[in-house]
Design an enzyme around this catalytic site. Structure first.
Site, PDB file in Angstrom:
ATOM      1  N   ASN A 265      -5.218  14.724  -0.151  1.00 35.05           N
ATOM      2  CA  ASN A 265      -4.120  15.191  -1.024  1.00 35.05           C
ATOM      3  C   ASN A 265      -3.302  16.299  -0.355  1.00 35.05           C
ATOM      4  O   ASN A 265      -2.819  17.216  -1.019  1.00 35.05           O
ATOM      5  CB  ASN A 265      -4.658  15.645  -2.394  1.00 35.05           C
ATOM      6  CG  ASN A 265      -3.589  15.883  -3.451  1.00 35.05           C
ATOM      7  OD1 ASN A 265      -3.725  16.780  -4.266  1.00 35.05           O
ATOM      8  ND2 ASN A 265      -2.506  15.126  -3.433  1.00 35.05           N
TER       9      ASN A 265
ATOM     10  N   ASP B 212      -3.387   6.991   7.524  1.00 30.89           N
ATOM     11  CA  ASP B 212      -3.683   8.423   7.505  1.00 30.89           C
ATOM     12  C   ASP B 212      -3.072   9.079   8.755  1.00 30.89           C
ATOM     13  O   ASP B 212      -3.439   8.732   9.875  1.00 30.89           O
ATOM     14  CB  ASP B 212      -5.212   8.561   7.523  1.00 30.89           C
ATOM     15  CG  ASP B 212      -5.671   9.985   7.415  1.00 30.89           C
ATOM     16  OD1 ASP B 212      -4.830  10.894   7.552  1.00 30.89           O
ATOM     17  OD2 ASP B 212      -6.878  10.184   7.201  1.00 30.89           O
TER      18      ASP B 212
ATOM     19  N   CYS C  23      -1.345  15.120   2.682  1.00 33.57           N
ATOM     20  CA  CYS C  23      -0.332  14.400   3.483  1.00 33.57           C
ATOM     21  C   CYS C  23       0.319  13.284   2.656  1.00 33.57           C
ATOM     22  O   CYS C  23       1.414  13.453   2.113  1.00 33.57           O
ATOM     23  CB  CYS C  23      -0.944  13.825   4.756  1.00 33.57           C
ATOM     24  SG  CYS C  23      -1.588  15.075   5.886  1.00 33.57           S
ATOM     25  N   ARG C  24      -0.353  12.142   2.560  1.00 34.09           N
ATOM     26  CA  ARG C  24       0.304  10.952   2.020  1.00 34.09           C
ATOM     27  C   ARG C  24       0.616  11.027   0.529  1.00 34.09           C
ATOM     28  O   ARG C  24       1.740  10.706   0.116  1.00 34.09           O
ATOM     29  CB  ARG C  24      -0.563   9.700   2.294  1.00 34.09           C
ATOM     30  CG  ARG C  24      -0.660   9.358   3.765  1.00 34.09           C
ATOM     31  CD  ARG C  24      -1.785   8.384   4.029  1.00 34.09           C
ATOM     32  NE  ARG C  24      -3.089   8.986   3.789  1.00 34.09           N
ATOM     33  CZ  ARG C  24      -4.244   8.357   3.821  1.00 34.09           C
ATOM     34  NH1 ARG C  24      -4.257   7.052   4.069  1.00 34.09           N
ATOM     35  NH2 ARG C  24      -5.378   8.992   3.616  1.00 34.09           N
ATOM     36  N   SER C  25      -0.356  11.419  -0.295  1.00 40.38           N
ATOM     37  CA  SER C  25      -0.088  11.356  -1.746  1.00 40.38           C
ATOM     38  C   SER C  25       0.909  12.409  -2.234  1.00 40.38           C
ATOM     39  O   SER C  25       1.752  12.082  -3.086  1.00 40.38           O
ATOM     40  CB  SER C  25      -1.379  11.354  -2.573  1.00 40.38           C
ATOM     41  OG  SER C  25      -2.139  12.513  -2.367  1.00 40.38           O
TER      42      SER C  25
ATOM     43  N   CYS D 203      -4.701   9.925  -2.235  1.00 41.35           N
ATOM     44  CA  CYS D 203      -5.117   9.682  -0.852  1.00 41.35           C
ATOM     45  C   CYS D 203      -6.434  10.414  -0.637  1.00 41.35           C
ATOM     46  O   CYS D 203      -7.114  10.767  -1.609  1.00 41.35           O
ATOM     47  CB  CYS D 203      -4.034  10.085   0.140  1.00 41.35           C
ATOM     48  SG  CYS D 203      -3.600  11.837   0.118  1.00 41.35           S
TER      49      CYS D 203
HETATM   50  P1  4NP Z   1      -4.245  12.598   3.443  1.00 41.51           P
HETATM   51  O1  4NP Z   1      -4.640  13.023   4.945  1.00 41.51           O
HETATM   52  O2  4NP Z   1      -5.432  11.826   2.893  1.00 41.51           O
HETATM   53  O3  4NP Z   1      -3.050  11.749   3.628  1.00 41.51           O
HETATM   54  O4  4NP Z   1      -4.002  13.896   2.700  1.00 41.51           O
HETATM   55  C1  4NP Z   1      -5.848  13.660   5.248  1.00 41.51           C
HETATM   56  C2  4NP Z   1      -5.979  15.013   5.040  1.00 41.51           C
HETATM   57  C3  4NP Z   1      -7.163  15.653   5.373  1.00 41.51           C
HETATM   58  C4  4NP Z   1      -8.213  14.929   5.896  1.00 41.51           C
HETATM   59  C5  4NP Z   1      -8.087  13.565   6.085  1.00 41.51           C
HETATM   60  C6  4NP Z   1      -6.903  12.931   5.762  1.00 41.51           C
HETATM   61  N1  4NP Z   1      -9.424  15.582   6.247  1.00 41.51           N
HETATM   62  O5  4NP Z   1     -10.321  14.904   6.770  1.00 41.51           O
HETATM   63  O6  4NP Z   1      -9.566  16.792   6.013  1.00 41.51           O
END
Ligand code: 4NP
Length: 162
Positions: free
Chosen positions: A16, A130, A18-20, A13
């Site tokens: 790294n 997201d 939340c989702r992955s 994702c």
């Molecule tokens: P992820 O979520 O891609 O599911 O881990 C996010 C985590 C951090 C950010 C964006 C999405 N960020 O912009 O820092």
């Protein structure tokens, strides 16, 4: 299990956190339930290095914990060498897919890239959204979608489709 060779899967994702890491935990729980853990290597990575070394987002860990998942992964950025190390590289949304494709050099590398949503069974999401800037419902939705898609992913692997 038709395909008994070891399969390595990388969930990807943006951050790294939340989702992955959630996808990795959900898939690991499914293969553990099925007694298939020895046939898989799993990991997750992000397309940005901003959260490198951090635990998963506390909100993701909270919602995961309510469903019996423990997220122990530490964020790490995707590396070019991941194309050699993993058979399947699975992105959560179109931005992830574009980011991965930009890094792929060969057709073989390109063909390892898949969309998580394409393994969905009972839902028909356009992507795994997201949850970072949203509320509780976004995190619950991510787990709902990943629980469904990870079951589908194992089914597709078992029938040799990926
Ligand atoms: P992820 O979520 O891609 O599911 O881990 C996010 C985590 C951090 C950010 C964006 C999405 N960020 O912009 O820092």
């Amino acid at each position: 299990m038709l395909c008994m060779t070891k399969k390595s899967i990388l969930f990807v994702c943006l951050g790294n956190i939340c989702r992955s890491p959630m996808a990795e935990a959900v898939f690991n729980k499914i293969i553990e339930r099925e007694g298939l853990s020895e046939f898989f290597v799993t990991d997750s990575a992000g397309l940005i290095a901003y959260h490198q070394g951090e635990q998963a987002d506390s909100r993701m860990r909270y919602h995961a914990g309510r469903r019996g998942y423990e997220l122990t992964h530490r964020s790490r950025p995707f590396a070019r060498t991941d194309f050699d190390r993993f058979d399947l590289i699975i992105g959560m949304d179109e931005q992830n897919i574009d980011g991965l494709r930009d890094k792929a050099d060969t057709l073989e590398e390109m063909q390892k890239i898949h969309r998580m949503k394409d393994f969905s069974r009972n839902f028909a999401p356009t992507h795994i959204p997201d949850p970072y800037y949203g509320g509780d419902q976004g995190f619950e939705n991510v787990i709902d979608l990943l629980e469904d898609a990870c079951e589908g992913l194992l089914e597709e692997i078992e029938r040799g489709a990926v």
